[in-house]
Design an enzyme around this catalytic site. Structure first.
Site, PDB file in Angstrom:
ATOM      1  N   ALA A 181       0.841  -1.195   0.000  1.00 17.56           N
ATOM      2  CA  ALA A 181       0.000   0.000   0.000  1.00 17.56           C
ATOM      3  C   ALA A 181       0.877   1.246   0.000  1.00 17.56           C
ATOM      4  O   ALA A 181       2.091   1.159   0.178  1.00 17.56           O
ATOM      5  CB  ALA A 181      -0.899   0.016   1.238  1.00 17.56           C
ATOM      6  N   LYS A 182       0.287   2.368  -0.188  1.00 14.00           N
ATOM      7  CA  LYS A 182       0.999   3.640  -0.075  1.00 14.00           C
ATOM      8  C   LYS A 182      -0.025   4.735   0.126  1.00 14.00           C
ATOM      9  O   LYS A 182      -1.170   4.611  -0.334  1.00 14.00           O
ATOM     10  CB  LYS A 182       1.781   3.914  -1.367  1.00 14.00           C
ATOM     11  CG  LYS A 182       2.964   4.813  -1.139  1.00 14.00           C
ATOM     12  CD  LYS A 182       4.117   4.019  -0.590  1.00 14.00           C
ATOM     13  CE  LYS A 182       5.265   4.896  -0.208  1.00 14.00           C
ATOM     14  NZ  LYS A 182       6.409   4.073   0.224  1.00 14.00           N
TER      15      LYS A 182
END
Ligand code: NAD
Length: 426
Positions: A114-115
């Site tokens: 994720a980011k």
């Protein structure tokens, strides 16, 4: 302050996301990945955009745009940093989220990728404004984040301070202290021993493993390191401790060279006393062109600063036999072929700098156990994980007769694809 960053962005002139996708595509083809799984893996699972209203110090309310992209949760809860920057944009966050999936898979950590990001300029905001922004963003994403769902970490423009606020805000909504919702926290708040040096240590471990394969004796080898920040300085110190002579190091102030080897402890001491920079350091000569550091005569080259520094413009002049990528994306896609033709071994970023996310994982494990590990335990386990990952990638490079970079993608994609098949879809 503890420096902690998840993989950073890539602003490749050759288009970083495409650089990564080109390598992903080669690996998918070598693996014979079927089209359906390919389609599942190439795009993110979830993209969230939030509007975050914050009362600024002048009393006016400003609305910030924030993102959280979850690329994959096939291997487990998603993991990835949060970036505060004026130019962060959704496509960049998507690319970085995918990168996290591959990085976690290559070291066999049970996380997806994720980011996150917020469009803001943290350097022109007060601490109070950043705190309110962090709390508001956390509150907006409280149903996304969670120790079993999505675990953020710092990235550009954020650090332990922001992670502490995030943990506190999330904990308030849950009514209990939830250390494991975020990593990269201050030590007193459940951060892990060994996290600060973890990425540089992993770079050293993978460099030693690669040198062993190439029959290079560390005590008779030389190295040049671009970047003398958290990753570069720790890699320099730990490589030097194992006998490698560091002939050149560089930072934003220039490149420094000493034919007899740089005294790394002294250089680190100098840097710490001079605002984190080597400017004016007298233990080595300032090179006329800092770019020459990358093409200098050394056995091992470690880019540990920024992306896109080994390109078609300098790759044919590189003399090192081994490149260990401390930085994210230091080599452009177009340079890959020439590197391979020259027979240079590259330990790619998704393997070489994954020591950082490995110890982040340890932080999460310790938080969940409610038990703090000793530094020796952290280092010993991280070293084992890095060595095992190196061997897996090396074995894949032999099996498929591909360079280490493609082999790392093969290992990662294969693991995620296989897990997806076991879990099944709809
Ligand atoms: P840092 O800010 O501590 O250090 C960066 C260093 O690079 C500094 O010495 C800076 O002066 C130098 N630098 C900047 N521009 C340069 C240039 N053009 N030429 C030469 N030197 C230059 O950052 P860091 O945490 O050491 O990260 C370095 C790289 O490693 C980044 O690509 C980052 O994404 C990657 N990385 C870091 C971690 C981590 O845990 N810190 C984890 C994975 C990947």
């Amino acid at each position: 302050m503890m420096l902690y960053k998840e993989p950073a962005p890539i602003k490749d002139k050759e288009n970083p996301f495409e650089s990564m996708m080109s390598r992903f595509n080669i690996a998918a083809e070598v693996l014979g990945l079927d089209e359906e799984v390919y389609n599942v893996l190439k795009s993110p699972t979830r993209q969230v955009i939030v509007n975050v209203p914050v009362t600024m110090d002048d009393g006016k309310v400003r609305v910030f745009e924030g993102y959280r992209v979850i690329h994959s949760t096939i291997l487990g809860p998603s993991k990835g940093g949060i970036r505060y920057a004026p130019d962060v944009f959704l496509d960049e966050v998507k690319a970085l989220a995918a990168w996290m999936t591959w990085k976690c898979a290559v070291v066999d950590i049970p996380y997806g990728g994720a980011k996150g990001g917020i469009i803001c300029d943290p350097f022109s905001m007060s601490a109070g404004e950043i705190e309110r922004l962090t709390r508001a963003y956390t509150s907006a994403l409280q149903d996304i984040f969670g120790p079993d769902r999505d675990i953020p970490a710092p990235d550009m423009g954020t650090g332990p301070r922001e992670m502490a606020w995030l943990m506190d805000e999330y904990s308030k909504t849950k009514g209990s202290t939830e250390h494991a919702v975020v990593t990269g926290k201050p030590l007193v708040l459940g951060g892990s021993l060994g996290r600060v040096e973890a990425t540089g240590r992993g770079v050293m471990v993978s460099a030693m493993a690669a040198m062993n394969k190439l029959g290079m004796d560390p005590a008779k080898s030389t190295a040049a390191i671009q970047g003398f920040g958290n990753v570069g300085a720790w890699a320099a110190k730990l490589m030097n401790d194992r006998g490698v002579k560091i002939l050149g190091v560089s930072d934003i102030s220039g490149a420094y060279w000493n034919d007899n080897g740089i005294d790394i402890d002294e250089a680190i001491e100098y840097k710490n006393a001079h605002n984190g920079r080597l400017e004016g350091y007298k233990g080595a000569e300032l090179m006329d062109d800092p770019g020459d550091l990358l093409t200098a005569k050394v056995d091992v080259l470690i880019p540990a600063a920024v992306e896109d520094v080994i390109t078609i413009h300098n790759v044919d002049r590189i003399q090192a036999r081994l490149i260990v990528e401390g930085a994210n994306g230091p080599t452009s896609y177009k340079a890959d072929n020439i590197i391979n033709e020259k027979g240079i071994m590259v330990v790619p970023d998704i393997l070489a700098n994954s020591g950082g996310v490995t110890v982040s994982y340890f932080e999460w494990v310790q938080n969940r156990m409610g038990f703090k590990w000793t530094l020796d335990r952290v280092n010993e386990r991280a070293e084992r994980i890095m060595n095992e990952a190196f061997e897996r990638v090396y074995a894949a490079s032999q099996k498929y007769n591909v360079p280490m970079r493609i082999a790392a993608y093969i290992v990662a994609i294969d693991k995620v694809a296989m897990t997806y098949k076991y879990r099944g879809g709809f």
